[in-house]
Design an enzyme around this catalytic site. Structure first.
Site, mmCIF file in Angstrom:
data_model
loop_
_atom_site.group_PDB
_atom_site.id
_atom_site.type_symbol
_atom_site.label_atom_id
_atom_site.label_comp_id
_atom_site.label_asym_id
_atom_site.label_seq_id
_atom_site.Cartn_x
_atom_site.Cartn_y
_atom_site.Cartn_z
ATOM 1 N N GLN A 24 27.156 -15.631 -3.608
ATOM 2 C CA GLN A 24 28.307 -16.534 -3.604
ATOM 3 C C GLN A 24 27.892 -17.872 -4.177
ATOM 4 O O GLN A 24 26.795 -18.344 -3.927
ATOM 5 C CB GLN A 24 28.807 -16.642 -2.163
ATOM 6 C CG GLN A 24 29.757 -17.743 -1.876
ATOM 7 C CD GLN A 24 29.069 -18.886 -1.149
ATOM 8 O OE1 GLN A 24 28.337 -18.680 -0.202
ATOM 9 N NE2 GLN A 24 29.308 -20.092 -1.609
ATOM 10 N N CYS A 25 28.779 -18.452 -4.999
ATOM 11 C CA CYS A 25 28.565 -19.812 -5.519
ATOM 12 C C CYS A 25 29.861 -20.599 -5.281
ATOM 13 O O CYS A 25 30.584 -20.308 -4.333
ATOM 14 C CB CYS A 25 28.146 -19.781 -6.995
ATOM 15 S SG CYS A 25 29.382 -19.099 -8.116
ATOM 16 N N ALA A 26 30.165 -21.570 -6.123
ATOM 17 C CA ALA A 26 31.369 -22.384 -5.909
ATOM 18 C C ALA A 26 32.628 -21.667 -6.384
ATOM 19 O O ALA A 26 33.623 -21.609 -5.677
ATOM 20 C CB ALA A 26 31.227 -23.728 -6.611
#
Length: 128
Positions: free
Chosen positions: A86-88
């Site tokens: 997961q990232c932004a």
């Protein structure tokens, strides 16, 4: 060979990996053996919070953390477990998921839309 934009690279990666919705990720986190890895930079975690229970491993180190033969290896990177990145907004995690697949991780996916989609779905975050 045609030069590609970052957007094109992300689109290609998303065609080759498993893309999960925030609710799918929430359900998977309720199961044993699932690890959520937040690949954003430390500053982003401080500014925007994180998903409860996620493990921090910045994108720039992912290949080194994922390689069990290196001293940088982190135990959270376990090929026997379900790994969700997961990232932004989902771009970096799509690229990193593709990389982990190339490294032999078969049970890997990413949160499509990243932390932004998670928050839009009304799901909780915590601050460090």
């Amino acid at each position: 060979m045609k030069q590609k934009t970052a957007t094109e690279l992300v689109q290609e990666a998303k065609q080759q990996i498993e893309n999960l919705t925030p609710l799918q990720v929430k359900e998977e986190l309720e199961k044993d053996g699932t690890v959520l890895i937040d690949i954003r930079e430390s500053e982003e975690l401080k500014q925007h919070g994180k998903i409860p229970g996620s493990v921090h491993a910045p994108r720039g180190m992912i290949e080194f953390y994922a390689d069990p033969l290196l001293p940088y290896h982190k135990p959270e990177f376990d090929k026997e477990k379900r790994i969700i990145l997961q990232c932004a907004s989902g771009g970096r995690s799509a690229l990193a998921s593709q990389t982990l697949k190339q490294m032999g991780y078969e049970n890997v996916a990413h949160l499509d839309g990243g932390l932004n989609a998670w928050k839009e779905a009304g799901l909780p975050t915590v601050t460090e």
